[in-house]
Design a protein around this motif. Structure first.
Motif, PDB file in Angstrom:
ATOM      1  N   ALA A   1       0.826  -1.212   0.000  1.00  0.00           N
ATOM      2  CA  ALA A   1       0.000   0.000   0.000  1.00  0.00           C
ATOM      3  C   ALA A   1       0.859   1.260   0.000  1.00  0.00           C
ATOM      4  O   ALA A   1       0.543   2.247  -0.686  1.00  0.00           O
ATOM      5  CB  ALA A   1      -0.935  -0.012   1.209  1.00  0.00           C
ATOM      6  N   ARG A   2       1.954   1.269   0.782  1.00  0.00           N
ATOM      7  CA  ARG A   2       2.820   2.450   0.823  1.00  0.00           C
ATOM      8  C   ARG A   2       3.502   2.697  -0.521  1.00  0.00           C
ATOM      9  O   ARG A   2       3.673   3.850  -0.945  1.00  0.00           O
ATOM     10  CB  ARG A   2       3.876   2.275   1.925  1.00  0.00           C
ATOM     11  CG  ARG A   2       3.296   2.436   3.330  1.00  0.00           C
ATOM     12  CD  ARG A   2       4.383   2.541   4.388  1.00  0.00           C
ATOM     13  NE  ARG A   2       5.073   1.274   4.596  1.00  0.00           N
ATOM     14  CZ  ARG A   2       6.352   1.070   4.335  1.00  0.00           C
ATOM     15  NH1 ARG A   2       7.106   2.049   3.838  1.00  0.00           N
ATOM     16  NH2 ARG A   2       6.912  -0.103   4.576  1.00  0.00           N
ATOM     17  N   HIS A   3       3.869   1.628  -1.202  1.00  0.00           N
ATOM     18  CA  HIS A   3       4.514   1.794  -2.507  1.00  0.00           C
ATOM     19  C   HIS A   3       3.508   2.202  -3.582  1.00  0.00           C
ATOM     20  O   HIS A   3       3.849   2.961  -4.500  1.00  0.00           O
ATOM     21  CB  HIS A   3       5.240   0.501  -2.902  1.00  0.00           C
ATOM     22  CG  HIS A   3       6.505   0.278  -2.136  1.00  0.00           C
ATOM     23  ND1 HIS A   3       6.517  -0.194  -0.839  1.00  0.00           N
ATOM     24  CD2 HIS A   3       7.811   0.471  -2.479  1.00  0.00           C
ATOM     25  CE1 HIS A   3       7.779  -0.282  -0.413  1.00  0.00           C
ATOM     26  NE2 HIS A   3       8.577   0.119  -1.394  1.00  0.00           N
ATOM     27  N   VAL A   4       2.287   1.719  -3.468  1.00  0.00           N
ATOM     28  CA  VAL A   4       1.239   2.155  -4.403  1.00  0.00           C
ATOM     29  C   VAL A   4       1.012   3.652  -4.276  1.00  0.00           C
ATOM     30  O   VAL A   4       0.850   4.372  -5.274  1.00  0.00           O
ATOM     31  CB  VAL A   4      -0.067   1.378  -4.154  1.00  0.00           C
ATOM     32  CG1 VAL A   4      -1.262   2.099  -4.791  1.00  0.00           C
ATOM     33  CG2 VAL A   4       0.045  -0.020  -4.722  1.00  0.00           C
ATOM     34  N   GLU A   5       0.991   4.145  -3.050  1.00  0.00           N
ATOM     35  CA  GLU A   5       0.791   5.582  -2.836  1.00  0.00           C
ATOM     36  C   GLU A   5       1.906   6.392  -3.490  1.00  0.00           C
ATOM     37  O   GLU A   5       1.648   7.418  -4.147  1.00  0.00           O
ATOM     38  CB  GLU A   5       0.738   5.867  -1.338  1.00  0.00           C
ATOM     39  CG  GLU A   5       0.433   7.324  -1.002  1.00  0.00           C
ATOM     40  CD  GLU A   5       0.351   7.562   0.498  1.00  0.00           C
ATOM     41  OE1 GLU A   5       0.229   8.728   0.892  1.00  0.00           O
ATOM     42  OE2 GLU A   5       0.423   6.575   1.261  1.00  0.00           O
ATOM     43  N   ALA A   6       3.142   5.926  -3.361  1.00  0.00           N
ATOM     44  CA  ALA A   6       4.272   6.631  -3.980  1.00  0.00           C
ATOM     45  C   ALA A   6       4.180   6.592  -5.498  1.00  0.00           C
ATOM     46  O   ALA A   6       4.471   7.589  -6.177  1.00  0.00           O
ATOM     47  CB  ALA A   6       5.585   5.998  -3.510  1.00  0.00           C
TER      48      ALA A   6
ATOM     49  N   ALA B   1       1.376   6.085  -7.352  1.00  0.00           N
ATOM     50  CA  ALA B   1       0.177   6.760  -7.846  1.00  0.00           C
ATOM     51  C   ALA B   1       0.403   8.260  -8.004  1.00  0.00           C
ATOM     52  O   ALA B   1      -0.176   8.897  -8.893  1.00  0.00           O
ATOM     53  CB  ALA B   1      -0.992   6.499  -6.906  1.00  0.00           C
ATOM     54  N   ALA B   2       1.233   8.847  -7.156  1.00  0.00           N
ATOM     55  CA  ALA B   2       1.512  10.283  -7.256  1.00  0.00           C
ATOM     56  C   ALA B   2       2.185  10.620  -8.585  1.00  0.00           C
ATOM     57  O   ALA B   2       2.083  11.759  -9.058  1.00  0.00           O
ATOM     58  CB  ALA B   2       2.391  10.711  -6.091  1.00  0.00           C
TER      59      ALA B   2
ATOM     60  N   ALA C   1      -3.672   7.365 -10.019  1.00  0.00           N
ATOM     61  CA  ALA C   1      -4.208   6.281  -9.188  1.00  0.00           C
ATOM     62  C   ALA C   1      -4.832   5.164 -10.021  1.00  0.00           C
ATOM     63  O   ALA C   1      -4.809   3.996  -9.620  1.00  0.00           O
ATOM     64  CB  ALA C   1      -5.231   6.838  -8.204  1.00  0.00           C
TER      65      ALA C   1
END
Length: 506
Positions: free
Chosen positions: A446-451, A453-454, A458
């Motif tokens: 999840a933390r890597h997806v957030e990075a 997606a920016a 998304a």
């Protein structure tokens, strides 16, 4: 400009590119000079890599159910069988199978998928001129009634085959050489006592005749005629010549022949475009490279071109990446095309030598080696294109040599995975034109997806955790074409830095 991308050519390459763009709501227009869809085709097979491409964009349909998935290949010299190969069958660590089916059937299924996404092909429409500047391309097209009009587009993609008008308009050279001067080909209905799960090839003094089984008692026969055969033969003359030569070599009579469905002639060349991009005009498929049909590489290489180019066009047209990302398309795909051309040309030179000493070398050195199971597996892997890697390319520099196992640039095999909500999927099914963060731990994913997606948006990123796979401390970012883009220990900041470097190079 309403048409962000204009694609010239509605063959497998152009359709695959159009489907991928349509999946992400990129305005795309597809035109083709032909008056309608092809009903016959030279290409007969989808290699496993091509199957993967269609699967990832939802365009495989029922092709597996309508295809043969394995092929027994026999090579004869006179009445003597000198080599037998079994190709297309999946092996334990590479479960994808090749599909033996007409290219016309493949295109039909792809058009259905494109229509589901709101697209259609404009038939009888050919590019006749193109002018570009820093902001776009003005393409002049001529329709079947002779009328001409202009299309304003951001990008023009030439998927219009070996005689590509787009390539010529862009001023891109297409050097190469002839491999076979001339081939005659027919599709014929007959009840012949040959293997219906395979092909049989007769080689005689450097000239060949090959028969491949198709559904419904149909056979494809092609042969290299003598050099003194007149040009511009009629379809009847072609079929008579091919059938006569078949009967002579096989010893099989022609009394069960009921119908000749198609007859044609063509020449085999090996050519590679000097460049894949000239400003806002790009090439893919046969417009960029043509080779011997040996191993069924043409259609499959074109599908790989389309998938590689598509995800880069998506990011550039959305403003998520600099135009220089498109240069990596040529940087990754052109070296591969060069290898394919060299391999298929070598296969022709080895299997059909005109020199008697080369035939002796083939029979006593090459063929015994090719009979070895380990060698046949390597040949299958090369033909399948599942071993393709972009290691050392513009997006996967050689700095990762220390890394054990799969590295950036390598194709990622399919895996059974879970979404973060627990739902099961496979890696390739989840891609569907998106990037995938693959990590053992959900919170890490999840933390890597957030990075990611920016930088990517998304809707272009999804997180998965593998099911029943060996545990690894590394996190991977899988590209939309199924290759590993980034791999490292959990470090969202490093992933963000890598994406920044790729999308906006200094």
């Amino acid at each position: 400009m309403t048409d962000t991308v204009l694609i010239a050519g509605a063959g497998p390459t152009g359709l695959a590119l159009a489907i991928h763009l349509a999946l992400h709501d990129i305005p795309v227009r597809v035109i083709d000079a032909a008056t309608g869809p092809a009903t016959t085709s030279r290409a007969l097979g989808l290699q496993p890599r091509g199957v993967e491409v269609l699967e990832r964009i939802g365009a495989l349909g029922d092709l597996p159910q309508r295809s043969q998935s394995s092929l027994n290949m026999s090579y004869n010299e006179g009445s003597r069988t000198v080599l037998r190969l079994h190709v297309g069958q999946a092996v334990a660590d590479q479960p994808k199978q090749a599909l033996l089916i007409s290219q016309a059937e493949v295109e039909g299924t792809m058009r259905e998928r494109f229509a589901q996404l709101g697209g259609h092909v404009e038939w009888g429409t050919q590019v006749v001129a193109a002018r570009q500047d820093d902001t776009g391309v003005t393409a002049t097209v001529r329709t079947a009634d002779g009328a001409e009009h202009h299309i304003e587009t951001h990008w023009l993609i030439g998927c219009d085959g070996a005689h590509s008008t787009v390539r010529k308009l862009a001023g891109i050279g297409f050097p190469g050489r002839k491999l076979l001067e001339r081939l005659l080909m027919i599709d014929v209905r007959a009840r012949w006592p040959l293997d219906k799960n395979g092909s049989t090839t007769w080689m005689e003094a450097g000239h060949m005749l090959s028969v491949t089984a198709l559904p419904d008692d149909t056979w494809r026969v092609f042969t290299e005629p003598p050099s003194d055969l007149p040009d511009q033969l009629s379809e009847r003359e072609i079929s008579d010549r091919v059938l006569s030569e078949f009967s002579r070599r096989s010893g099989i009579g022609l009394d069960t022949v009921t119908d000749v469905r198609w007859a044609s002639e063509f020449r085999i060349h090996r050519r590679l475009a000097d460049a894949y991009r000239r400003g806002r005009i790009l090439l893919a498929g046969d417009a960029a490279h043509i080779q011997s049909p040996t191993g069924g590489q043409g259609q499959n290489t074109g599908l790989g071109d389309a998938e590689n180019l598509a995800w880069k066009l998506v990011l550039v047209t959305r403003g998520r990446a600099d135009q220089r990302l498109l240069d990596t398309y040529e940087g990754e795909r052109r070296p591969l095309a060069r290898k394919v051309l060299r391999a298929t040309s070598t296969a022709v030179d080895i299997m059909l030598p005109h020199d008697p000493w080369k035939r002796l070398l083939r029979d006593n050195v090459v063929l015994p080696v090719v009979r070895l199971p380990a060698v046949q597996r390597r040949l299958w892997l090369a033909a399948s294109q599942l071993g393709i890697s972009y290691r050392g390319g513009p997006l996967a520099p050689a700095m990762h040599r220390w890394m054990p196992g799969l590295r950036p640039g390598d194709r990622m095999p399919d895996l059974t995975c879970r979404h973060l909500d627990g739902g099961r999927t496979t890696l390739h099914a989840a891609i569907s034109g998106r990037w995938v963060v693959l990590a053992d731990d959900q919170h890490v994913a999840a933390r890597h997806v957030e990075a990611a997606a920016a930088r990517l948006g998304a809707d272009l990123i999804v997180a998965l955790t593998p099911v029943e796979q060996p545990s690894s401390p590394d996190v991977m970012l899988i590209r939309p074409d199924g290759h590993i883009g980034w791999r490292d220990h959990p470090a969202p900041d490093k992933l963000a830095a890598w994406l920044n470097q790729v999308l906006w190079p200094a």
